[in-house]
Design a protein around this motif. Structure first.
Motif, PDB file in Angstrom:
ATOM      1  N   TYR A   1       0.836  -1.197   0.000  1.00 32.91           N
ATOM      2  CA  TYR A   1       0.000   0.000   0.000  1.00 32.91           C
ATOM      3  C   TYR A   1       0.874   1.250   0.000  1.00 32.91           C
ATOM      4  O   TYR A   1       1.820   1.365   0.781  1.00 32.91           O
ATOM      5  CB  TYR A   1      -0.919   0.024   1.217  1.00 32.91           C
ATOM      6  CG  TYR A   1      -2.123  -0.875   1.075  1.00 32.91           C
ATOM      7  CD1 TYR A   1      -3.200  -0.497   0.290  1.00 32.91           C
ATOM      8  CD2 TYR A   1      -2.161  -2.100   1.726  1.00 32.91           C
ATOM      9  CE1 TYR A   1      -4.300  -1.325   0.157  1.00 32.91           C
ATOM     10  CE2 TYR A   1      -3.255  -2.933   1.602  1.00 32.91           C
ATOM     11  CZ  TYR A   1      -4.330  -2.549   0.811  1.00 32.91           C
ATOM     12  OH  TYR A   1      -5.422  -3.371   0.684  1.00 32.91           O
ATOM     13  N   VAL A   2       0.530   2.198  -0.868  1.00 35.59           N
ATOM     14  CA  VAL A   2       1.251   3.467  -0.942  1.00 35.59           C
ATOM     15  C   VAL A   2       0.326   4.653  -0.695  1.00 35.59           C
ATOM     16  O   VAL A   2       0.814   5.777  -0.518  1.00 35.59           O
ATOM     17  CB  VAL A   2       1.928   3.618  -2.316  1.00 35.59           C
ATOM     18  CG1 VAL A   2       3.035   2.582  -2.481  1.00 35.59           C
ATOM     19  CG2 VAL A   2       0.919   3.490  -3.459  1.00 35.59           C
ATOM     20  N   PHE A   3      -0.978   4.431  -0.668  1.00 34.76           N
ATOM     21  CA  PHE A   3      -1.916   5.541  -0.453  1.00 34.76           C
ATOM     22  C   PHE A   3      -3.224   4.977   0.069  1.00 34.76           C
ATOM     23  O   PHE A   3      -3.695   3.936  -0.407  1.00 34.76           O
ATOM     24  CB  PHE A   3      -2.151   6.303  -1.770  1.00 34.76           C
ATOM     25  CG  PHE A   3      -3.072   7.482  -1.637  1.00 34.76           C
ATOM     26  CD1 PHE A   3      -2.601   8.700  -1.165  1.00 34.76           C
ATOM     27  CD2 PHE A   3      -4.416   7.371  -1.965  1.00 34.76           C
ATOM     28  CE1 PHE A   3      -3.450   9.783  -1.047  1.00 34.76           C
ATOM     29  CE2 PHE A   3      -5.265   8.451  -1.850  1.00 34.76           C
ATOM     30  CZ  PHE A   3      -4.790   9.666  -1.389  1.00 34.76           C
ATOM     31  N   LYS A   4      -3.813   5.644   1.047  1.00 38.94           N
ATOM     32  CA  LYS A   4      -5.125   5.269   1.577  1.00 38.94           C
ATOM     33  C   LYS A   4      -5.749   6.521   2.171  1.00 38.94           C
ATOM     34  O   LYS A   4      -5.294   7.051   3.180  1.00 38.94           O
ATOM     35  CB  LYS A   4      -5.003   4.176   2.642  1.00 38.94           C
ATOM     36  CG  LYS A   4      -6.362   3.701   3.168  1.00 38.94           C
ATOM     37  CD  LYS A   4      -6.182   2.645   4.248  1.00 38.94           C
ATOM     38  CE  LYS A   4      -5.643   1.366   3.644  1.00 38.94           C
ATOM     39  NZ  LYS A   4      -5.612   0.269   4.661  1.00 38.94           N
ATOM     40  N   GLU A   5      -6.823   6.997   1.526  1.00 40.07           N
ATOM     41  CA  GLU A   5      -7.434   8.263   1.960  1.00 40.07           C
ATOM     42  C   GLU A   5      -8.853   8.333   1.409  1.00 40.07           C
ATOM     43  O   GLU A   5      -9.168   7.750   0.366  1.00 40.07           O
ATOM     44  CB  GLU A   5      -6.594   9.446   1.478  1.00 40.07           C
ATOM     45  CG  GLU A   5      -7.065  10.795   1.979  1.00 40.07           C
ATOM     46  CD  GLU A   5      -6.168  11.920   1.509  1.00 40.07           C
ATOM     47  OE1 GLU A   5      -6.698  12.970   1.080  1.00 40.07           O
ATOM     48  OE2 GLU A   5      -4.937  11.743   1.547  1.00 40.07           O
ATOM     49  N   GLY A   6      -9.717   9.043   2.126  1.00 40.24           N
ATOM     50  CA  GLY A   6     -11.085   9.263   1.667  1.00 40.24           C
ATOM     51  C   GLY A   6     -11.181  10.527   0.823  1.00 40.24           C
ATOM     52  O   GLY A   6     -10.651  11.574   1.195  1.00 40.24           O
ATOM     53  N   ARG A   7     -11.854  10.459  -0.314  1.00 34.22           N
ATOM     54  CA  ARG A   7     -12.034  11.610  -1.204  1.00 34.22           C
ATOM     55  C   ARG A   7     -13.440  11.587  -1.779  1.00 34.22           C
ATOM     56  O   ARG A   7     -14.058  10.525  -1.904  1.00 34.22           O
ATOM     57  CB  ARG A   7     -11.005  11.611  -2.343  1.00 34.22           C
ATOM     58  CG  ARG A   7      -9.594  11.945  -1.891  1.00 34.22           C
ATOM     59  CD  ARG A   7      -8.632  11.950  -3.058  1.00 34.22           C
ATOM     60  NE  ARG A   7      -7.296  12.289  -2.631  1.00 34.22           N
ATOM     61  CZ  ARG A   7      -6.819  13.537  -2.591  1.00 34.22           C
ATOM     62  NH1 ARG A   7      -7.593  14.542  -2.969  1.00 34.22           N
ATOM     63  NH2 ARG A   7      -5.583  13.771  -2.197  1.00 34.22           N
ATOM     64  N   LYS A   8     -13.917  12.760  -2.132  1.00 34.38           N
ATOM     65  CA  LYS A   8     -15.238  12.885  -2.744  1.00 34.38           C
ATOM     66  C   LYS A   8     -15.078  12.997  -4.249  1.00 34.38           C
ATOM     67  O   LYS A   8     -14.388  13.879  -4.761  1.00 34.38           O
ATOM     68  CB  LYS A   8     -15.952  14.124  -2.197  1.00 34.38           C
ATOM     69  CG  LYS A   8     -17.392  14.236  -2.677  1.00 34.38           C
ATOM     70  CD  LYS A   8     -18.096  15.408  -2.010  1.00 34.38           C
ATOM     71  CE  LYS A   8     -19.559  15.466  -2.448  1.00 34.38           C
ATOM     72  NZ  LYS A   8     -20.257  16.615  -1.828  1.00 34.38           N
ATOM     73  N   MET A   9     -15.727  12.081  -4.942  1.00 35.50           N
ATOM     74  CA  MET A   9     -15.723  12.086  -6.407  1.00 35.50           C
ATOM     75  C   MET A   9     -17.168  12.109  -6.858  1.00 35.50           C
ATOM     76  O   MET A   9     -17.920  11.135  -6.657  1.00 35.50           O
ATOM     77  CB  MET A   9     -14.979  10.865  -6.964  1.00 35.50           C
ATOM     78  CG  MET A   9     -13.492  10.859  -6.640  1.00 35.50           C
ATOM     79  SD  MET A   9     -12.588   9.537  -7.484  1.00 35.50           S
ATOM     80  CE  MET A   9     -13.363   8.087  -6.763  1.00 35.50           C
ATOM     81  N   GLY A  10     -17.556  13.225  -7.468  1.00 34.86           N
ATOM     82  CA  GLY A  10     -18.953  13.364  -7.847  1.00 34.86           C
ATOM     83  C   GLY A  10     -19.819  13.571  -6.612  1.00 34.86           C
ATOM     84  O   GLY A  10     -19.434  14.223  -5.630  1.00 34.86           O
ATOM     85  N   PRO A  11     -21.011  12.988  -6.591  1.00 34.41           N
ATOM     86  CA  PRO A  11     -21.896  13.193  -5.432  1.00 34.41           C
ATOM     87  C   PRO A  11     -21.597  12.267  -4.266  1.00 34.41           C
ATOM     88  O   PRO A  11     -22.219  12.400  -3.211  1.00 34.41           O
ATOM     89  CB  PRO A  11     -23.283  12.902  -6.018  1.00 34.41           C
ATOM     90  CG  PRO A  11     -23.031  11.897  -7.099  1.00 34.41           C
ATOM     91  CD  PRO A  11     -21.694  12.264  -7.688  1.00 34.41           C
TER      92      PRO A  11
END
Length: 290
Positions: free
Chosen positions: A197-207
């Motif tokens: 794993y190199v990245f783990k994060e919550g993001r909003k894409m669209g609605p």
């Protein structure tokens, strides 16, 4: 040698000895003491039986304690009758160095924020992609020079929540993007044991809000976007050439890779607004599943 005294008649002598012994015992029995051991008459005197001085000292001590208790009770009664919590007028500032301490706290907070910002913007010193290239070249050289079959110790399995996309078939009801073959990359079906794993994060894409995870084995990059409300998972596998180009252009910052992600229909793709990622006019070699 012991010899008895000579007597004229043994019976008379024995009787006389018995009489003298009995008289001696009678005198001892009736003997009176020469020392008077009875209780003296002075022991019945009042000043010897009772210590009046000690009694007076105890009475004085008890009287003092009663007096102090009475004074304390009167004070407590006055406190209960009259409130003593009346606010006193303020004669000066609450703290003489309040402004100084506030400015010092603000300075420390600002320095901590600057330090955190520098740490977050710091670029990695080691290039793991170059390490992987060196390892593959060394492995190829080793295979060329060994006399017997090469057997290397394999690393143990590690648990992972990511399932690699099958290299031979597309997901049910989905098709590979245009210009992509049914076997997008020989490394796509690789075991998850080599994924890191190199990245783990919550993001909003669209609605919707997605939990984005990125894992790599040093070659391909596997991206997973999980949406908790609808329980859907979108996956994207980026081949080695595109992964290397992204790594060079973004200086190894996978958070910037996540900013390029977008959802088209039910597929997770990279935003091509900056142009093709592989330097060719055709679409980047990506594998998209849902």
């Amino acid at each position: 040698m012991y010899r008895a005294l000579p007597v004229a008649n043994k019976a008379c002598a024995e009787r006389e000895r018995s009489r003298q012994d009995k008289a001696h015992r009678d005198r001892i029995q009736n003997m009176r003491p020469s020392v008077d051991t009875t209780v003296p008459h002075t022991a019945q005197m009042e000043h010897l039986r009772v210590n009046m001085k000690r009694e007076q000292m105890l009475e004085d001590r008890y009287r003092t304690i009663d007096n102090e208790n009475r004074i304390l009770l009167n004070k407590m009664s006055d406190i209960m009758k009259h409130s003593t919590h009346a606010p006193r007028p303020r004669s000066g500032p609450v703290s003489l160095n309040r402004d100084g301490r506030k400015m010092e706290l603000m300075r420390i907070t600002s320095e901590n924020q600057n330090l955190l910002s520098r740490i977050q913007r710091a670029q990695p010193v080691y290039n793991h992609v170059a390490w992987e290239d060196d390892n593959r070249r060394n492995y190829a050289h080793l295979k060329n020079i060994v006399e017997y079959p090469l057997v290397l110790r394999k690393t143990g399995a590690r648990s992972s929540s990511m399932t690699p996309v099958a290299a031979s078939t597309a997901p049910p009801g989905k098709a590979w993007p245009a210009g992509q073959s049914t076997s997008p990359d020989p490394q796509a079906g690789k075991s998850i044991d080599d994924m890191r794993y190199v990245f783990k994060e919550g993001r909003k894409m669209g609605p919707h809000y997605y939990m984005i995870e990125m894992a790599t084995d040093g070659r391909t990059l596997a991206v997973t976007a999980y949406e908790g409300d609808q329980q859907t998972t979108l996956e994207l596998v980026i081949n080695e050439r595109t992964h290397r180009k992204l790594y060079r252009e973004l200086n190894g910052d996978y958070s910037r890779v996540a900013e390029k992600l977008k959802i088209v229909g039910d597929q997770l793709t990279l935003d091509p607004k900056d142009g093709p990622l592989d330097g060719t006019p055709q679409q980047p070699e990506l594998v998209v599943t849902a």
